[in-house]
Each structure stands twice: as structure tokens, then as C-alpha cells.
Design an enzyme around this catalytic site. Structure first.
Site, short mmCIF file in Angstrom:
data_model
loop_
_atom_site.label_atom_id
_atom_site.label_comp_id
_atom_site.label_asym_id
_atom_site.label_seq_id
_atom_site.Cartn_x
_atom_site.Cartn_y
_atom_site.Cartn_z
CE LYS A 1 2.46 -5.63 6.06
NZ LYS A 1 2.37 -4.29 5.36
NE ARG B 1 3.35 1.59 11.88
CZ ARG B 1 3.13 1.44 10.64
NH1 ARG B 1 1.73 1.02 10.46
NH2 ARG B 1 3.86 1.42 9.66
NE ARG C 1 -3.72 0.55 2.58
CZ ARG C 1 -3.38 1.71 3.49
NH1 ARG C 1 -2.44 1.25 4.14
NH2 ARG C 1 -3.93 2.68 3.41
#
Length: 331
Positions: A194, A328, A129
Site C-alpha cells: 500500500k 483481500r 476508510r
């Protein structure tokens, strides 16, 4: 891009297959396999180096790929797919090196194209992204794109990326990977790190007939050298489920993803919303959302019926849609 860059030359495929066991193989053995001289073998190995495949040379003993290599196999993928997924898959393309599986799918597939699937061993210009690079070493991770056609344009696709996230989490559960979480709008997490990401791209009429390419990147056996390009804590599947094979995982993902894409036009995001909430990595936590023009802090309260992020900001609920947004945990 020249078509030869997409396909794996039979000679190079044989070299990779032989070296994929991680054991040492002499130059003579490789030469006999290929029917070429040792010098020609060395040239083939140089090609692998150009693709980021680390070939270890041990003087007097031969060559090996440290840790081996788990190559994608068409037979393995198709064997892992169930009858429904095979029926929905109009074409399965396995690529060696491509700039981006999403770009390949958008540019190379004629209409109609629903059910076109492509996977690559390596992406030379993988994308995440907001235009970010997606680290894509050869033969280590999952780089997959699926094409589907829809009516109703962008409005009919609200929440699709979130539904895909739920689908991937369920596919990972199917192969024994538990504890996956989702970070709005399209990141896949495991224990706060992640594990993968989803990138949806659309072509066609924003209000009518359109084509969607669903891109998925999953870290599977990320080499430490390649991971230097990742700017956040990351995880890979081999540390979670070491015996998982890439082809089997690709088939398991397609078993879930293809039927979901086929049904989404009718189902919409609503049927996945509660499941997404159960997987929400930031649920009830203080977060900071940044756009190109502002930063907003508040408590994460899940998503609304259209897949927009809901934040409680000073006692008031606000919805935020995707785009040039980063999310975040608040410091």
C-alpha cells in the site's frame, strides 16, 4: 481546534528550515538565528518533539534532523501547477498540524467552495476508510484534501473515488513513478504494497446539491518508527523515486485532480473505467470480500459502469458497492 495549531509560527518555521538539511547546527547558531537564548531554542525544539519530529542532539556539537526534512513550500507547489490547475484552485491552505485535512475542509470552508485545497505537514487524527487511523508523521508524506460542489447528490458521484485513483496514478506517472496499481475501492498500491489511500466525504443533500471533500494520503518518506502503526505491507515514494519533492508532487497531483473534479459531473465514471481496469491490482485473482454480515469469495472481474466491484462467485457475477467492506486476496 485553535487556529494557532494550524499555522507554523515564523520562529519555528525558521528552526525547521535550518535543520531541514539534515546537518548539525549548534545551539548558538540557532539562538542567533532566532534572536533568543539557548534555553529558548531548547523549548522550540521540544515543540518539534511534541509533533513527532525527531531532533537528534549531539553533545557539544548541536542538533539535527536525521535524514533532513522536505517542508511544503507554497511557491514550490504553485510553480509545479499548470495554468488550468491554478485557475481552478480557489484557495490553497498550507497547515502545520491539523486533526484531519478532510475534517478541516468540511468544517471550515464556507459555500461556495469549489477548488479549495488544503495540505498539512501533519495530521493528529488522520482517517482512512472504516474509521481507521491514518499514520501521519510530520513533514514526511502527502496529506491533501480538495473540495468540490456538485448537483445530483450521491447518484451523480458513483465511481468518483475510482476516478480519483486513476487520476493519482497518472499524476505519479507524470513525476516518474511507474508501476502504480489500484485496489478497489480506494487504495493505491505499488508492487503489492500500500502506497496511499483516498477518502471521500460528502455533506449536503444526498439527492441534490452536495459538497464532496476528496482526501488523499500518500506515503512519501515514512519513518520506520511511525510505520509501526501500519497493519499491512506498505511502500513509500522515496524508495521508488528518491529525488522527488513533496511540493512538486502536490502540484503534479493538483494538475490532474482539479480538472477531473471539475469535469466529473459531465463525464461520470465511464470514461475512466477501462483505465481503472488496466490498473486493477487484483484483476483475475481469487479474492475474499468481507462485510459486517458476510464473507464472499470469488474471482475479481473489475468494476461495472457505476464503479461497483464485480466478483465471479461459482459461475455467477455479483456486484458489490462500497461502504463497510474490506477486500483481500484469498488465502
Amino acid at each position: 481546534m485553535d487556529q494557532t495549531e494550524h499555522s507554523l509560527e515564523p520562529r519555528l518555521r525558521r528552526v525547521l528550515t535550518l535543520l531541514s538539511d539534515g546537518e548539525l547546527h549548534s545551539g548558538q547558531e540557532l539562538g542567533q538565528l532566532l534572536g533568543v537564548s539557548r534555553t529558548a531554542v531548547w523549548k522550540q525544539l521540544q515543540k518539534l518533539g511534541d509533533w513527532g519530529v525527531e531532533v537528534v542532539s549531539v553533545k557539544g556539537r548541536g542538533y539535527c534532523l536525521s535524514g533532513g526534512l522536505d517542508l511544503l513550500e507554497r511557491d514550490g507547489i504553485e510553480a509545479a501547477m499548470d495554468e488550468k490547475a491554478r485557475a481552478l484552485c480557489s484557495e490553497l491552505a498550507l497547515l502545520a498540524v491539523v486533526d484531519s485535512t478532510n475534517r478541516y475542509a468540511l468544517e471550515r470552508v464556507p459555500a461556495p467552495a469549489a477548488g479549495f485545497v488544503c495540505l498539512a505537514e501533519r495530521q493528529s487524527a488522520g482517517r482512512g476508510r472504516r474509521g481507521r487511523d491514518w499514520v501521519s508523521p510530520f513533514g514526511r508524506n502527502i496529506y491533501l484534501s480538495v473540495v468540490w460542489d456538485y448537483e445530483g447528490g450521491a447518484q451523480a458521484l458513483e465511481g468518483l473515488s475510482l476516478a480519483v485513483g486513476v487520476t493519482v496514478a497518472e499524476a505519479l506517472e507524470d513525476v516518474g513513478v511507474l508501476g502504480t496499481q489500484l485496489k478497489w475501492p480506494n487504495d493505491i498500491y505499488w508492487q503489492g504494497r500500500k502506497l496511499g489511500g483516498i477518502l471521500l466525504e460528502m455533506a449536503g443533500d444526498p439527492a441534490g446539491s452536495c459538497r464532496v471533500v476528496v482526501g488523499l494520503g500518500l506515503n512519501m518518506g515514512m519513518p520506520e518508527t511511525a510505520a509501526k502503526g501500519i497493519d499491512q505491507p506498505w511502500a513509500d515514494l522515496h524508495h521508488i523515486e528518491p529525488h522527488l519533492h513533496r511540493s512538486a508532487l502536490a502540484g503534479a497531483i493538483l494538475n490532474r485532480l482539479l480538472p477531473r473534479l471539475a469535469a466529473f459531473q459531465v463525464e461520470g465514471f465511464g470514461v475512466y473505467r477501462e483505465r481503472w481496469h488496466a490498473l486493477d491490482a487484483f484483476a483475475g485473482q481469487e479474492v475474499t470480500l468481507r462485510t459486517p454480515t458476510q464473507a464472499v469469495s470469488g474471482m475479481a472481474c473489475g468494476v461495472d459502469a457505476g464503479g461497483a466491484l464485480v466478483l465471479n462467485v461459482d459461475g455467477e457475477r455479483h456486484s458489490f458497492y462500497g461502504g463497510e467492506i474490506s477486500l483481500r486476496l484469498a488465502k
